[in-house]
Design a protein around this motif. Structure first.
Motif, PDB file in Angstrom:
ATOM      1  N   SER A 144      54.193  65.387 102.175  1.00 14.20           N
ATOM      2  CA  SER A 144      53.349  64.623 101.153  1.00 14.20           C
ATOM      3  C   SER A 144      54.075  63.879 100.349  1.00 14.20           C
ATOM      4  CB  SER A 144      52.368  65.550 100.415  1.00 14.20           C
ATOM      5  OG  SER A 144      53.119  66.247  99.546  1.00 14.20           O
ATOM      6  N   GLU A 145      53.667  62.341 100.205  1.00 12.57           N
ATOM      7  CA  GLU A 145      54.614  61.476  99.469  1.00 12.57           C
ATOM      8  C   GLU A 145      55.104  61.954  98.153  1.00 12.57           C
ATOM      9  OE1 GLU A 145      52.695  57.675  99.735  1.00 12.57           O
ATOM     10  OE2 GLU A 145      52.718  57.563 101.968  1.00 12.57           O
ATOM     11  N   GLY A 146      55.986  61.579  97.716  1.00 12.04           N
ATOM     12  CA  GLY A 146      56.531  61.785  96.275  1.00 12.04           C
ATOM     13  C   GLY A 146      56.675  63.196  96.049  1.00 12.04           C
ATOM     14  N   SER A 147      57.045  63.987  97.074  1.00 12.52           N
ATOM     15  CA  SER A 147      57.548  65.469  96.968  1.00 12.52           C
ATOM     16  C   SER A 147      58.824  65.627  97.569  1.00 12.52           C
ATOM     17  CB  SER A 147      56.491  66.235  97.328  1.00 12.52           C
ATOM     18  OG  SER A 147      56.155  66.069  98.854  1.00 12.52           O
ATOM     19  N   ASP A 148      59.744  66.369  97.015  1.00 17.09           N
ATOM     20  CA  ASP A 148      61.016  66.848  97.711  1.00 17.09           C
ATOM     21  C   ASP A 148      60.912  68.360  98.254  1.00 17.09           C
ATOM     22  OD1 ASP A 148      63.137  65.773  94.888  1.00 17.09           O
ATOM     23  OD2 ASP A 148      62.443  64.875  96.819  1.00 17.09           O
ATOM     24  N   PRO A 149      61.910  68.472  99.288  1.00 17.64           N
ATOM     25  CA  PRO A 149      61.730  69.959  99.978  1.00 17.64           C
ATOM     26  C   PRO A 149      61.488  71.081  99.054  1.00 17.64           C
ATOM     27  CG  PRO A 149      63.477  68.445 100.802  1.00 17.64           C
ATOM     28  CD  PRO A 149      62.991  67.721  99.612  1.00 17.64           C
ATOM     29  N   ASP A 150      61.763  70.896  97.829  1.00 20.82           N
ATOM     30  CA  ASP A 150      61.797  72.084  96.860  1.00 20.82           C
ATOM     31  C   ASP A 150      60.575  71.829  96.203  1.00 20.82           C
ATOM     32  OD1 ASP A 150      62.370  69.744  95.445  1.00 20.82           O
ATOM     33  OD2 ASP A 150      64.089  70.593  94.490  1.00 20.82           O
ATOM     34  N   GLY A 151      59.550  70.813  96.550  1.00 21.53           N
ATOM     35  CA  GLY A 151      58.403  70.793  96.174  1.00 21.53           C
ATOM     36  C   GLY A 151      58.189  69.824  94.757  1.00 21.53           C
ATOM     37  N   SER A 152      59.619  69.280  94.154  1.00 26.07           N
ATOM     38  CA  SER A 152      59.363  68.374  92.860  1.00 26.07           C
ATOM     39  C   SER A 152      59.307  67.023  93.340  1.00 26.07           C
ATOM     40  CB  SER A 152      60.810  68.654  92.135  1.00 26.07           C
ATOM     41  OG  SER A 152      61.788  68.278  92.966  1.00 26.07           O
ATOM     42  N   ASP A 153      58.973  66.235  92.238  1.00 24.49           N
ATOM     43  CA  ASP A 153      58.593  64.623  92.219  1.00 24.49           C
ATOM     44  C   ASP A 153      59.809  64.040  91.962  1.00 24.49           C
ATOM     45  OD1 ASP A 153      57.663  62.142  92.737  1.00 24.49           O
ATOM     46  OD2 ASP A 153      55.749  62.460  91.081  1.00 24.49           O
ATOM     47  N   PRO A 154      60.410  63.144  92.783  1.00 27.45           N
ATOM     48  CA  PRO A 154      61.695  62.327  92.307  1.00 27.45           C
ATOM     49  C   PRO A 154      61.321  61.479  91.431  1.00 27.45           C
ATOM     50  CG  PRO A 154      61.139  61.649  94.504  1.00 27.45           C
ATOM     51  CD  PRO A 154      60.189  62.806  94.244  1.00 27.45           C
ATOM     52  N   PHE A 155      60.102  60.716  91.343  1.00 24.01           N
ATOM     53  CA  PHE A 155      59.801  59.635  90.306  1.00 24.01           C
ATOM     54  C   PHE A 155      59.306  60.321  89.051  1.00 24.01           C
ATOM     55  CE2 PHE A 155      59.813  58.022  94.805  1.00 24.01           C
ATOM     56  CZ  PHE A 155      60.845  57.126  94.859  1.00 24.01           C
TER      57      PHE A 155
ATOM     58  N   ASN B 242      60.461  61.177  86.341  1.00 25.21           N
ATOM     59  CA  ASN B 242      60.871  60.655  84.914  1.00 25.21           C
ATOM     60  C   ASN B 242      61.509  59.301  85.111  1.00 25.21           C
ATOM     61  OD1 ASN B 242      60.767  63.320  83.942  1.00 25.21           O
ATOM     62  ND2 ASN B 242      62.698  63.849  84.892  1.00 25.21           N
ATOM     63  N   LEU B 243      60.922  58.544  86.058  1.00 25.37           N
ATOM     64  CA  LEU B 243      61.294  57.193  86.424  1.00 25.37           C
ATOM     65  C   LEU B 243      60.458  56.325  85.286  1.00 25.37           C
ATOM     66  CD1 LEU B 243      62.825  54.943  87.788  1.00 25.37           C
ATOM     67  CD2 LEU B 243      60.841  54.714  89.420  1.00 25.37           C
ATOM     68  N   VAL B 244      61.142  55.085  84.494  1.00 21.95           N
ATOM     69  CA  VAL B 244      60.537  54.576  83.686  1.00 21.95           C
ATOM     70  C   VAL B 244      60.747  52.996  83.893  1.00 21.95           C
ATOM     71  CG1 VAL B 244      60.399  53.691  81.214  1.00 21.95           C
ATOM     72  CG2 VAL B 244      60.921  56.149  81.674  1.00 21.95           C
ATOM     73  N   LEU B 245      59.773  52.188  84.414  1.00 19.82           N
ATOM     74  CA  LEU B 245      59.890  50.954  84.766  1.00 19.82           C
ATOM     75  C   LEU B 245      60.069  49.924  83.706  1.00 19.82           C
ATOM     76  CD1 LEU B 245      57.106  51.005  87.695  1.00 19.82           C
ATOM     77  CD2 LEU B 245      59.852  51.331  87.881  1.00 19.82           C
ATOM     78  N   ASP B 246      61.147  49.825  82.937  1.00 21.18           N
ATOM     79  CA  ASP B 246      61.207  49.150  81.905  1.00 21.18           C
ATOM     80  C   ASP B 246      62.048  47.806  82.266  1.00 21.18           C
ATOM     81  OD1 ASP B 246      63.484  50.376  82.247  1.00 21.18           O
ATOM     82  OD2 ASP B 246      63.653  51.374  80.256  1.00 21.18           O
ATOM     83  N   GLU B 247      62.658  47.056  81.384  1.00 19.61           N
ATOM     84  CA  GLU B 247      63.368  45.919  81.430  1.00 19.61           C
ATOM     85  C   GLU B 247      64.684  46.403  81.914  1.00 19.61           C
ATOM     86  OE1 GLU B 247      65.035  41.911  78.949  1.00 19.61           O
ATOM     87  OE2 GLU B 247      63.760  43.550  78.197  1.00 19.61           O
TER      88      GLU B 247
END
Length: 448
Positions: free
Chosen positions: A12-23, A25-30
């Motif tokens: 499933s998209e947005g999941s790592d092998p270990d089941g965590s989401d890599p994005f 803590n991503l902040v789309l700021d300047e």
């Protein structure tokens, strides 16, 4: 579900092998945008890049580009030298070439001078002599002037400029130039009667000297109707049977249309005055100069009938009326008094001449309580005056001016001028007193 291209099941998209989401803590700021290492190209840039892989762009040369700083070579038109350009290829602005306009102006000036040689000659004479070329404007006289009009540069009068070189250029024209003095009661006449007499005299002067039909040789019926019975009879005799004793020109300014044709208006300068005449009534004095511009008629320059003077003066006719007295003025003509034609078509000339007629006549209005007469008609008391530029010793009821372009020395036996030279524009002296026993003089004029 598994597919051919991807036999393994997808995570499933947005999941790592270990089941965590890599994005997570991503902040789309300047700071994130500025720190991106890969930037997406614009859609038009990608489209043009794909097109230029097979068809590279061609520079049309209409502008400079950063890729090709060499300026385009200016085109050469009509074999002219190419316009100079600066280091950037921009054409330099030339100074205006005035040679072509100056050449056009010079050509036009030469053509105008060729079409008006007489005017060019007159201008040259005026600049050399230092004399003015035009006459100043003059108001109607209220008293006798103190001197003659100033001299002007010699000019050749033409149909378009008939007053060139003449003091009459600045004179008033037409009937309006004859101004009436204030009317006052004189003797047996009150102010209204004197005003009517002054107007009657002006009407006669206009009808006999300014009527275009009369000047062109017509019969002056309007002027004749203003004369008393005896004066009218004498004037009709001068019209029908002119001679030295009674000639129509003693009262009327007329030109033979075969010789001369009037041009434009008539210039007039003079004055009128009123004087009491004791028990007889009122005298009205007039002194006017009429200047006529004329072009040649179809027979201008041909010998005139009766051009030779009589062997001895003819006796004057009985003085039955003042109008029947001999012509009371000096006839002045230019040195070549008698001329012959030197051109096949005299009437085709554009050069004109002028005739100056000065009339200083006195009109009498009798007191109707003492004399039988018509108080609304004109009687004459005295004639004075002279004429400049007319044939001498020709009494046929017309003036015959001379045109210089058709003049040659008089043939042997012809009349030659013998009188004194006069200035016809000089009104500072009284009009000459006639001498009927001597006959008309044939002199010269200093200008016309």
């Amino acid at each position: 579900m598994p597919i051919v291209e991807d036999p393994d099941p997808r995570r499933s998209e947005g999941s790592d092998p270990d089941g965590s989401d890599p994005f997570e803590n991503l902040v789309l700021d300047e700071e994130f945008v500025k720190g991106a290492t890969v930037k997406e190209q614009a859609g038009r840039t990608r489209m043009l890049a794909a097109r230029w892989k097979d068809q590279p762009p061609v520079d049309p040369g209409a502008r400079r580009t950063v890729l090709d700083p060499t300026p385009a070579r200016p085109k050469r038109r009509l074999r002219r030298a190419p316009a100079p350009v600066d280091a950037w290829g921009t054409p330099r602005r030339r100074g205006r070439d005035l040679r072509a306009p100056l050449f056009v102006l010079l050509t036009v000036a030469v053509l105008l001078a060729a079409l008006n040689l007489d005017g060019l000659r007159d201008w040259y004479r005026g600049t050399r002599g230092g004399l003015p070329t035009s006459a100043p404007s003059v108001a109607p006289e209220t008293a006798r002037p103190g001197s003659a009009p100033p001299s002007l540069a010699a000019q050749t009068p033409t149909v378009d400029h008939p007053w060139a070189g003449s003091p009459a250029e600045g004179w008033p024209a037409g009937p309006g130039a004859i101004e009436l003095p204030p009317a006052q009661a004189v003797g047996a006449f009150d102010a209204d009667q004197v005003a009517a007499q002054l107007k009657l005299v002006k009407d006669f002067l206009v009808a006999s000297n300014l009527d275009p039909a009369v000047i062109a040789g017509g019969r002056p019926e309007t002027a004749l109707d203003l004369l008393d019975r005896e004066e009218r009879d004498a004037a009709v005799r001068g019209l029908d049977h002119p001679d030295r004793a009674a000639d129509a020109t003693s009262l009327f300014s007329r030109f033979d249309p075969r010789d001369a044709i009037p041009v434009g208006d008539v210039r007039v300068l003079g004055r009128m005055s009123v004087e009491g005449d004791g028990e007889r009534g009122v005298l009205i004095h007039t002194d006017f100069s009429f200047v006529y511009a004329l072009r040649p008629g179809p027979e201008a320059g041909r010998p005139l009938p009766g051009s030779k003077p009589p062997a001895s003066p003819r006796p004057a006719a009985p003085e039955t009326s003042a109008a029947a007295k001999p012509v009371a003025w000096t006839i002045a003509a230019k040195p070549a008094a008698w001329t012959i034609a030197v051109a096949e078509e005299a009437g085709g000339s554009t050069r004109t001449t002028r005739t100056v007629v000065r009339r200083a006549d006195t009109y009498r209005f009798y007191d109707p309580a003492r004399y039988r007469n018509n108080p609304k008609k004109i009687n004459f008391a005295e004639f004075r005056g002279d004429v400049a530029n007319t044939a001498c010793h020709v009494q046929d009821g017309f003036y015959h001016p001379q045109f210089e372009q058709f003049a040659v020395p008089a043939p042997p036996g012809g009349q030659t001028p013998h009188g004194p030279a006069t200035d016809p524009y000089d009104r500072s002296t009284p009009a000459p007193v006639p001498d009927p026993s001597a006959g008309p003089e044939c002199g010269t004029v200093s200008r016309s």
